[in-house]
Design a protein around this motif. Sequence first.
Motif, PDB file in Angstrom:
ATOM      1  N   PHE A   1       1.245  -1.354  -0.097  1.00 32.38           N
ATOM      2  CA  PHE A   1       0.003   0.274   0.152  1.00 32.38           C
ATOM      3  C   PHE A   1       1.367   1.189   0.010  1.00 32.38           C
ATOM      4  O   PHE A   1       1.935   1.007   0.471  1.00 32.38           O
ATOM      5  CB  PHE A   1      -1.153   0.038   0.967  1.00 32.38           C
ATOM      6  N   ARG A   2       0.414   2.126  -0.321  1.00 28.14           N
ATOM      7  CA  ARG A   2       1.376   3.458  -0.282  1.00 28.14           C
ATOM      8  C   ARG A   2       0.497   4.141   0.144  1.00 28.14           C
ATOM      9  O   ARG A   2      -0.680   4.460   0.031  1.00 28.14           O
ATOM     10  CB  ARG A   2       2.266   4.062  -1.595  1.00 28.14           C
ATOM     11  N   GLN A   3       0.830   5.913   0.577  1.00 32.32           N
ATOM     12  CA  GLN A   3      -0.169   7.209   1.461  1.00 32.32           C
ATOM     13  C   GLN A   3       1.024   8.337   1.083  1.00 32.32           C
ATOM     14  O   GLN A   3       2.261   8.528   1.304  1.00 32.32           O
ATOM     15  CB  GLN A   3       0.394   6.497   2.616  1.00 32.32           C
ATOM     16  N   ALA A   4       0.786   8.402  -0.085  1.00 31.65           N
ATOM     17  CA  ALA A   4       0.898  10.058  -0.465  1.00 31.65           C
ATOM     18  C   ALA A   4       0.686  11.212   0.439  1.00 31.65           C
ATOM     19  O   ALA A   4      -0.154  11.017   1.319  1.00 31.65           O
ATOM     20  CB  ALA A   4       0.854  10.310  -1.898  1.00 31.65           C
ATOM     21  N   PRO A   5       1.470  12.396   0.719  1.00 33.20           N
ATOM     22  CA  PRO A   5       0.967  12.943   1.723  1.00 33.20           C
ATOM     23  C   PRO A   5      -0.432  14.096   1.595  1.00 33.20           C
ATOM     24  O   PRO A   5      -0.342  14.752   0.666  1.00 33.20           O
ATOM     25  CB  PRO A   5       2.382  14.186   1.736  1.00 33.20           C
ATOM     26  N   GLY A   6      -1.576  13.733   2.624  1.00 35.61           N
ATOM     27  CA  GLY A   6      -2.536  14.597   2.479  1.00 35.61           C
ATOM     28  C   GLY A   6      -3.148  13.860   1.660  1.00 35.61           C
ATOM     29  O   GLY A   6      -4.276  14.350   1.609  1.00 35.61           O
ATOM     30  N   LYS A   7      -3.044  12.377   1.592  1.00 33.80           N
ATOM     31  CA  LYS A   7      -4.058  11.560   0.942  1.00 33.80           C
ATOM     32  C   LYS A   7      -3.863  10.492   2.168  1.00 33.80           C
ATOM     33  O   LYS A   7      -3.166   9.950   2.695  1.00 33.80           O
ATOM     34  CB  LYS A   7      -3.343  11.009  -0.156  1.00 33.80           C
ATOM     35  N   GLU A   8      -4.770   9.783   1.352  1.00 32.18           N
ATOM     36  CA  GLU A   8      -5.470   8.141   1.596  1.00 32.18           C
ATOM     37  C   GLU A   8      -4.052   6.762   1.542  1.00 32.18           C
ATOM     38  O   GLU A   8      -3.614   7.445   0.321  1.00 32.18           O
ATOM     39  CB  GLU A   8      -6.556   7.903   1.513  1.00 32.18           C
ATOM     40  N   ARG A   9      -4.695   5.881   2.733  1.00 26.57           N
ATOM     41  CA  ARG A   9      -3.191   5.215   2.205  1.00 26.57           C
ATOM     42  C   ARG A   9      -4.610   4.114   0.913  1.00 26.57           C
ATOM     43  O   ARG A   9      -5.831   4.378   0.802  1.00 26.57           O
ATOM     44  CB  ARG A   9      -3.660   4.511   3.430  1.00 26.57           C
ATOM     45  N   GLU A  10      -3.729   4.094   0.427  1.00 25.32           N
ATOM     46  CA  GLU A  10      -4.177   3.091  -1.534  1.00 25.32           C
ATOM     47  C   GLU A  10      -3.441   1.813  -1.318  1.00 25.32           C
ATOM     48  O   GLU A  10      -2.262   1.584  -1.822  1.00 25.32           O
ATOM     49  CB  GLU A  10      -4.053   4.397  -2.461  1.00 25.32           C
ATOM     50  N   PHE A  11      -4.617   1.093  -2.572  1.00 24.68           N
ATOM     51  CA  PHE A  11      -3.518   0.045  -2.505  1.00 24.68           C
ATOM     52  C   PHE A  11      -2.849  -0.531  -4.250  1.00 24.68           C
ATOM     53  O   PHE A  11      -3.040   0.422  -5.054  1.00 24.68           O
ATOM     54  CB  PHE A  11      -5.128  -0.792  -2.880  1.00 24.68           C
TER      55      PHE A  11
END
Length: 121
Positions: free
Chosen positions: A35-45
């Motif tokens: 999973f990844r999480q960019a600044p200001g965004k939700e964690r995504e698959f």
Amino acid sequence: QLQAFGGGLVQAGGSLRLSCAASGRSFNTYGVGWFRQAPGKEREFVVAISWTGRSTRYADSVKDRFTISRDNAKNTVYLQMNSLKPEDTAVYYCAAAKLEYGSSPYEYAYWGQGTLVTVSS
């Protein structure tokens, strides 16, 4: 316990390989997801692989660019990332789920600490 490593700074179009190493338990009955999480965004698959390694799932945004694989003898899962784009910039987390390899983070009981991938334009 899971440990993700291999992140770093790369130019757009470049490649990186992330690794997720498990310790303390046998890995071969656990599906693993990234999973990844960019600044200001939700964690995504991003991608997941079954416990045997025979089945995989990819998010549309990374299909044909990222490849997941695993070596159960080494208790390690790999994520080869090619043709990286600035929008791939995020903290990447690996996670393990007993006999699952879905796209929902709620399926995963064990999480690594994350490794930062930065793609410059």
